[in-house]
Write an enzyme that holds these catalytic residues in place. Structure first.
Site, short mmCIF file in Angstrom:
data_model
loop_
_atom_site.label_atom_id
_atom_site.label_comp_id
_atom_site.label_asym_id
_atom_site.label_seq_id
_atom_site.Cartn_x
_atom_site.Cartn_y
_atom_site.Cartn_z
N ARG A 296 0.81 -1.22 0.00
CA ARG A 296 0.00 0.00 0.00
C ARG A 296 0.84 1.27 0.00
O ARG A 296 0.58 2.18 -0.79
CB ARG A 296 -0.91 0.04 1.24
N THR A 297 1.83 1.35 0.86
CA THR A 297 2.59 2.60 0.98
C THR A 297 3.34 2.87 -0.32
O THR A 297 3.28 3.96 -0.89
CB THR A 297 3.56 2.53 2.18
N LYS B 179 26.28 -3.62 -0.90
CA LYS B 179 27.75 -3.70 -0.95
C LYS B 179 28.40 -3.08 0.28
O LYS B 179 29.61 -3.04 0.40
CB LYS B 179 28.28 -2.96 -2.18
N ARG C 130 11.42 3.93 3.13
CA ARG C 130 11.09 2.96 4.18
C ARG C 130 12.35 2.16 4.46
O ARG C 130 13.03 1.70 3.52
CB ARG C 130 9.97 2.03 3.72
N HIS D 243 5.41 5.75 11.53
CA HIS D 243 4.86 5.68 10.18
C HIS D 243 3.91 6.87 10.01
O HIS D 243 2.69 6.71 9.95
CB HIS D 243 4.12 4.35 10.03
C1 NCD Z 1 1.93 -1.03 8.01
C2 NCD Z 1 3.45 -0.95 8.10
O1 NCD Z 1 4.15 -1.19 7.12
O2 NCD Z 1 3.89 -0.62 9.18
N1 NCD Z 1 1.45 -1.19 6.71
C3 NCD Z 1 1.25 -0.12 5.90
O3 NCD Z 1 2.12 0.68 5.64
N2 NCD Z 1 0.01 0.04 5.41
C4 NCD Z 1 1.36 -2.04 8.94
C5 NCD Z 1 1.90 -3.44 8.92
O4 NCD Z 1 2.79 -3.78 8.13
O5 NCD Z 1 1.43 -4.22 9.73
#
Ligand code: NCD
Length: 308
Positions: A56-57, A85, A106, A134
């Site tokens: 999703r992100t 590396k 991320r 997040h």
């Molecule tokens: C979350 C995450 O990556 O922290 N997911 C997301 O970004 N929608 C929640 C999860 O992974 O449980």
């Protein structure tokens, strides 16, 4: 315009900023319906660095950038970059900032977002730094609550089932703590409750917090915010296996209550699939707001959007 160049933590998201982002998000949702894609960032390049799994992100940031007609550069997994590396995160950022106008990252390390933002000369967005925060998910959560509840204060919210390790829960509790009269109840395995330090900082913000073995959704709760047990963050796999099937929302618990069910997803064991068609099961709707919310954030950080 936002009063910061980089979004690292939900503690930057004050009620005024949330209102501003919400207004631009409404405008973006309207623009998607009307035009599909708009020429707001056609002179910009967005860098997406995803060193941890994401659906999703990552995809909603890509969709947001596409709908704003920005260009993109993209790396997925440390193995696709020189981090594999042994290159430092700082050196990676120094290179990527020369290839883009904004960096979305991320990364599995707690605190990596702060390091990257400190290094970067272009705006930076934390798309999840390990089990820490997040903040863009909390913007989506706040937008969902506003749309479906009409307020972000005076809410009775349950968080389950891994409040210790869920970065989404950390960021949403931080965001909601800035509004008056919110009450939080944490439920789940005893070992996965928030630490006393976490509870203290919520109390310091004026939030009434409690913990409960189980909750009855008809007991006046406005929102049940549920997140899977964060399997990849367990030091002890036995603890995960012991609890993974024990905590789940069933149709019987949810049906007939007014409590809204939110989940940042992915759903693993925490919600039965026969909950999905209930009117208060909002998690897929919530995921759909990821695109206009991230369009609003990208355009505001790149300073080209005036609040309507
Ligand atoms: C979350 C995450 O990556 O922290 N997911 C997301 O970004 N929608 C929640 C999860 O992974 O449980």
């Amino acid at each position: 315009m936002l009063p910061f160049d980089s979004l690292i933590s939900a503690n930057q998201l004050t009620p005024e900023i949330i209102s501003q982002i919400t207004a631009v998000t409404d405008k973006m949702a309207d623009d998607i319906d009307r035009y599909g894609r708009i020429n707001l960032l056609e002179d910009k390049v967005v860098a997406l660095l995803f060193f941890e799994p994401s659906s999703r992100t990552m995809l909603s940031f890509q969709s947001a950038a596409q709908r704003l007609k920005a260009g993109m550069v993209f790396a997925q997994g440390a193995a696709s970059t020189s981090i594999e590396k042994g290159e430092s995160l700082e050196d990676t950022i120094r290179m990527v900032e020369a290839y883009s106008d904004i960096i979305v990252m991320r990364h599995p390390w707690h605190g990596s977002a702060e390091t990257a933002a400190r290094t970067s000369t272009v705006p930076f967005i934390n798309a999840g730094d390990g089990g820490n925060e997040h903040p863009t998910q909390s913007l989506i959560d706040a937008y969902t609550i506003m749309r479906h509840k009409g307020r972000l204060d005076d809410l009775n919210v349950v968080f389950g089932f891994d409040s210790l390790q869920s970065r989404s829960i950390h960021s949403l509790t931080t965001l909601l703590s800035q509004y008056p009269n919110n009450r939080f109840t944490f439920t789940g395995p005893e070992e996965l409750m928030p630490t006393s330090k976490m509870l203290e900082s919520m109390n310091d913000m004026g939030v009434e917090c409690s913990v409960a073995d189980s909750v009855d959704l008809n007991d006046g709760y406005d929102i049940f915010y549920v997140n899977r047990l964060q399997q990849e963050r367990f030091a002890d796999p036995v603890l995960f296996e012991k609890n993974r099937k024990k905590y789940r929302l069933t149709r019987k618990q949810v049906e007939g209550s007014d409590c809204l069910i939110l989940d940042p997803l992915p759903r693993i064991d925490e919600i039965d699939t026969d909950v999905d068609d209930l009117p208060n099961a909002l998690y897929f709707k919530q995921a759909s707001y990821g695109v206009p919310v991230r369009m609003a954030l990208l355009s505001l950080l790149l300073s080209k959007h005036n609040t309507p």
